[in-house]
Design an enzyme around this catalytic site. Structure first.
Site: not given
Ligand code: CA
Ligand code: UD1
Length: 463
Positions: A16, A23, A390, A408, A426
């Site tokens: 079901r 299940k 990377y 920044s 910056a």
């Molecule tokens: Ca049952």
């Protein structure tokens, strides 16, 4: 518990659920369904547990292979619960104490209920004790049929029941405590002469009654506990009930949870006292939250460790990160696996950190990516700073020592090492190591062209 073993029936197909996944492995608050009864048995210190597997058995074994005290018994063909119990007995050879029989699909069962079942079983010297429940409607459950003296005579499956039997409101939870020797003997005599053509474990009750052995039943106080999961609607209902239990447990332990229905806390999470959790927070996996923390709306924490007094602002996503006391994260921050933030670090909005350790009191307040890096203490990382970790093939490290100020919009092309107290102007793209206390800039010089601004351009554009 002394002389108590357990069998968990988990071989059924779970048709079901309408799923390719067995299940028993459907998750409930992050853990598979079957882990719930197993956790309950573990709480009782039952060290011999046999799980009967069939459908999806290999996946179940793979998932639970390092669970202590667990063994598996195959039931290749699902011929009914009595046949499943017989399969489990092959894993309990030589055992002659009491056996707790539990279904794998009852996630809400409490340890203290099983404890009471065992105690009553032992005190009454019964061969079979049935955990029962009284429901407004017996639904598809087996019904407990009592004799005139009120003794349990037999259990009748709903499909085999007469109309009068169907009116019985006391039902079988499918959870029992049974004497092992009696069980061996009773199973040998059970046939499959019934509506489903299956071997019913419930027939052991009539067997005991007819041979004048003691049988008892005991009604669970909270029928939710014995709720079996057969379909996805029941799965989600159980999850809601479970989540509610977990939240109440933390509320009782001194955690404030605002709008609790909107907060989910998985079973292995721990939370310190005086922590406040706002709505929409999810605490997952083995997350540990210290005391006096504040977790803002919509924060998601997976396998995270937070020290005391950490402030997680709204909509931050943290995974496998370790954060020490007094740190502040977010809003809209992302900590990825391998992040270690020491005390009082501040990670602000739209900052992503991955595999990086950041020292005491350092700050990255806006719009940055810090990956594969070691950052010292007292470092200020300006808005828009990126570690370029990377090159399309490999990842490289950026090391920024204590007291560095990063202006920044700077980039660190790793591998690169910035010495203590250096100042990065910056807008710099730093490709080579910077010595201690140096200033580094790597942007083009500013050029001024007087009187060529907008006011001078009026009317000179291409029409
Ligand atoms: Ca049952
Ligand atoms: C069973 C009981 C019923 C009780 C109900 C409680 C029987 C005959 N009936 O019915 O009285 O009210 O549980 O939920 O026992 N399983 C196996 N192998 C099998 C068949 C089942 O391992 O061959 C396992 C299932 O995986 C499940 C458990 O046994 O965990 C119960 O089986 P299920 O078919 O759901 O039994 P019910 O019809 O619900």
């Amino acid at each position: 518990m002394d002389q108590v073993a357990a069998m968990v029936l988990a071989a059924g197909k779970g048709t079901r659920m309408k799923s390719a996944l067995t299940k028993m492995l459907h998750p409930l608050l992050g853990l598979p369904l079957l882990s719930y009864p197993l956790r309950t048995l573990r709480e009782l210190n039952i060290d011999r547990q046999v799980v009967v597997i069939g459908s999806g058995g290999q996946e179940i074994m793979d998932f639970f292979n390092d669970w202590p005290g667990l063994s598996f018994a195959w039931q290749r063909e699902q011929k009914g619960t009595a046949d499943a119990a017989a399969a489990a007995l092959t894993g309990l050879e030589g055992f002659s104490g009491n056996v707790l029989i539990v279904c794998g699909d009852v996630p809400l069962l409490r340890a203290k209920t099983l404890e009471e079942l065992v105690t009553r079983h032992q005190q009454s010297r019964s061969v079979v004790s049935v955990l029962s429940a009284v429901l407004p409607d017996g639904e598809a459950y087996g019904r407990l049929v009592l004799d005139a003296a009120g003794n349990l005579e037999k259990i009748v499956e709903a499909r085999d029941a007469s109309p009068a039997e169907l009116d019985i409101r006391r039902i079988n939870s499918g959870i029992y405590c049974v004497d092992a020797d009696f069980l061996r003997q009773a199973l040998a005599g059970i046939d499959c002469d019934n509506a489903q053509g299956e071997y019913y474990l419930t027939d052991m009750v009539a067997e005991a009654y007819q041979s004048n052995r003691k049988v008892i039943f005991f009604d669970v106080a909270d029928p939710d506990e014995i709720m079996g999961i057969n379909d996805r609607e029941q799965l989600s209902r159980a999850e809601v009930l479970l989540a509610d239990r977990i939240r109440k447990q933390w509320q009782a332990a001194g955690v404030t949870i605002r709008f609790p229905d909107l907060v989910d806390i998985e079973p292995e999470v721990t939370i310190g006292m005086d922590t406040t959790i706002e709505k929409g927070v999810s605490l997952k996996g083995k997350t540990v939250v210290g005391s006096g923390c504040h977790l803002g709306e919509g924060a998601i924490l997976q396998d995270v460790q937070l020290g005391d007094g950490v402030d997680v602002l709204p909509y931050s996503v943290l995974e496998q990160a370790k954060v020490e006391a007094g740190a502040q994260i977010g809003p809209f921050a992302r900590l990825r696996p391998g992040t270690i933030l020491h005390e009082k670090v501040k990670i602000g909005n739209f900052v992503e950190v991955k595999k990086a350790e950041i020292g005491n009191g350092s700050k990255a307040s806006h719009l940055s990516y810090i990956g594969d890096a070691t950052v010292g203490s007292g470092v200020n990382i300006g808005a828009g700073t990126i570690t370029c970790n990377y090159d399309g093939f490999k990842k490289y490290q950026t090391i920024i020592e204590d007291g560095v100020f990063v202006g920044s919009d700077s980039q660190f092309v790793a591998p690169v090492h910035i010495g203590k107290n250096a100042l990065v102007g910056a807008g710099s793209t730093v490709t080579k190591d910077v010595p201690e206390n140096a200033v580094v800039t790597s942007r083009s010089r500013q050029t001024i062209y007087p009187n060529r601004g907008m006011a001078s351009r009026a009317g000179k554009g291409k029409e």
